[in-house]
Enzyme design. Structure first.
Site, PDB file in Angstrom:
ATOM      1  N   CYS A  51       0.828  -1.207   0.000  1.00  0.00           N
ATOM      2  CA  CYS A  51       0.000   0.000   0.000  1.00  0.00           C
ATOM      3  C   CYS A  51       0.855   1.246   0.000  1.00  0.00           C
ATOM      4  O   CYS A  51       2.060   1.202   0.266  1.00  0.00           O
ATOM      5  CB  CYS A  51      -0.902   0.035   1.243  1.00  0.00           C
ATOM      6  SG  CYS A  51      -1.983  -1.384   1.457  1.00  0.00           S
ATOM      7  N   ASP A 456      18.052  38.134 -14.040  1.00  0.00           N
ATOM      8  CA  ASP A 456      16.740  38.277 -14.660  1.00  0.00           C
ATOM      9  C   ASP A 456      16.067  39.560 -14.190  1.00  0.00           C
ATOM     10  O   ASP A 456      16.073  39.886 -12.989  1.00  0.00           O
ATOM     11  CB  ASP A 456      15.876  37.074 -14.277  1.00  0.00           C
ATOM     12  CG  ASP A 456      14.487  37.144 -14.865  1.00  0.00           C
ATOM     13  OD1 ASP A 456      14.336  36.833 -16.051  1.00  0.00           O
ATOM     14  OD2 ASP A 456      13.561  37.533 -14.124  1.00  0.00           O
TER      15      ASP A 456
END
Length: 507
Positions: A51, A456
């Site tokens: 699981c 940037d």
């Protein structure tokens, strides 16, 4: 550290080797915390199933739990997948997102179908190791070798095709990558404890299978997820003919190993709805993997945001909209070309330049459901272009033509299994490649979560408004405390503006 991390003694971001610590694993399973899905898997010896940690069933007794680092390892140990929590559908381990070592590179390549197409020798050759070395390292860390890991992926692909299409089982087996019907039947029975026909019969009534070649599925992710910058960025920079926002979905064409595809991706509160139209269903697993990569869905947002919150300047930005992802790409060479087209021009101008290349050199496709017209041209196709046809400065023409020739020849590898630092070095050796272009490619094409672009304009503007250092050198020094998640910090810095890249488009 999160509250859950304080209770268990481990934060989500420190969970890479969690399967080796029984106490922490037991506590995670008992808490049913979905943040650990994909980090490890739990086998239950009394039932023979495995699981995800968040399985809704009553947790087994600790003595009956066994822990595995991968679904393939659990399957090799003789456990079959739980029919309730469907552990094969969990988000992938974040380890393969942020690591640059050979195991992480191998896992990214396996997810991209390299073992199915080229075998283990092909995988090893791409990584520059012997097959024995690759098998040893994967077994040591994941409890399974490359063939078992690829087999687990084939089983998941088969389940998707069985449950979501009306394809004959023989076609499903072929599309999922199995060499024979017998291998397909045996694997499905072994992994899911059902025959392929029984697995199809379990599909809920009222959900008719899709037509051949078209599939609808859910792409899971670890919460939280902020879709604004993710879908906003992809849409605002969309190349005409290749990408579009339509009816609440980001749509784009994809060039795949056996053909092409068109994907539509819609953000939902607990998943991303994905509709795929493929010319060849053998490309299903690869298409899903590339979509997940583009949307950064295997990220661990808790670990990222917890680290960035340690900076009092970033903490309010994180708290305002947690779970930002880094928008990536489904095609790294394509993005590198687009990064060059975007040098020192506006977003609109970059889209115009890219659109012209697409019209002239891209392969046409049919899109009955929208306005997509082409696949982005390959480096080989662009290597044939006449520089004089490019409507930008001579120096940038040289940059673009040199790049596409290096990509077409294989001199530069920007694929999911590439070495990030080697790719940076090879890009830096090309004319016209400065820090902004290289780190932009590293962030969005290579997927390096620590890529940083202090030069940037948007980053510098945000830094100034927040009182952070203005010069690239000083900002880089200040950003050291954000490592190894500086690419995510960039997303939060960009979000301080009202640029369209930060806004989820209207439906």
């Amino acid at each position: 550290m999160s509250d859950f991390g304080q209770w268990t003694g481990v934060s989500v971001g420190d969970a890479g080797d969690m399967h080796e610590d029984r106490e922490r694993c037991v506590r995670a399973v008992q808490a049913k915390d979905a943040r650990f899905d994909g980090w490890f898997f739990v086998g239950v010896v009394t039932t023979g199933i495995y699981c995800r940690p968040s399985c809704p069933a009553v947790p087994p007794k600790p003595g009956n739990m066994r822990f595995y680092p991968s679904a393939a390892a659990a399957q090799q140990a003789g456990f079959r997948a739980c029919k309730r929590c469907r552990p094969d559908t969990t988000p992938g381990s974040p380890e393969w997102n942020h690591r640059a070592d050979v195991v992480a590179r191998a896992m990214r390549l396996i997810a991209d179908g390299v073992v199915d197409r080229e075998g283990v020798p092909g995988l090893a050759a791409r990584l520059g190791y012997s097959t024995r070395q690759i098998e040893r390292q994967l077994n040591a860390e994941l409890g399974a070798g490359p063939l078992a890991l690829a087999r687990a992926q084939r089983a998941q692909t088969a389940r998707l095709l069985i449950e979501t299409t009306a394809l004959p089982m023989g076609d499903v087996a072929f599309a999922a990558g199995f060499a024979s019907i017998r291998a397909f039947n045996e694997t499905v029975r072994e992994v899911f404890a059902l025959t392929p026909t029984a697995l199809r019969d379990r599909v809920a009534k009222g959900h008719p299978p899709a037509a051949s070649g078209t599939l609808s599925l859910r792409l899971p992710f670890r919460a939280p997820l902020c879709p604004d910058n993710l879908f906003g960025h992809l849409t605002a920079t969309a190349v005409p003919g290749v990408e579009e926002w339509r009816d609440g979905a980001f749509r784009r064409t994809m060039r795949l190993p056996h053909g092409h595809g068109i994907v539509a991706l819609r953000p939902r509160p607990d998943h991303v709805a994905c509709t795929l139209a493929l010319s060849d269903l053998r490309d299903l697993a690869i298409a899903i993997s590339r979509c997940r990569w583009m949307l950064d869905l295997d990220a661990d947002p808790v670990a990222v945001d917890d680290q960035l919150r340690t900076d009092p300047v970033l903490a309010p930005l994180v708290d305002k909209a947690p779970g930002r992802r880094v928008p990536r790409t489904v095609d790294a060479p394509e993005f590198a070309v687009r990064a060059v087209l975007g040098q020192q021009v506006s977003t609109a101008a970059a889209r115009t330049h890219a659109g012209r290349l697409v019209t002239a050199y891209g392969d046409p496709v049919q899109d009955p459901g929208g306005g997509l017209t082409h696949l982005f041209p390959t480096p080989a196709a662009l290597a044939e272009l006449d520089p004089e046809d490019l409507a930008f400065p001579k120096t940038r023409r040289a940059t673009l033509t040199t790049l596409v020739k290096a990509l077409a020849s294989g001199e530069i590898d920007l694929g999911v299994g590439s070495d990030w630092e080697e790719a940076r070095a090879r890009l830096a050796a090309l004319p016209g490649f400065g820090p902004w272009t290289i780190e932009t490619i590293a962030m969005r094409a290579l997927g390096d979560p620590d890529a940083f672009i202090p030069t940037d304009l948007g980053v510098r503007t945000a830094a100034a408004s927040l009182g952070l250092p203005a010069t690239p050198a000083a900002l880089t020094h200040r950003a050291a405390q954000w490592r190894p998640w500086r690419a995510y910090a960039v997303q939060y810095l960009w979000a301080t503006s009202d640029h369209p890249i930060n806004l989820l488009p209207a439906p």
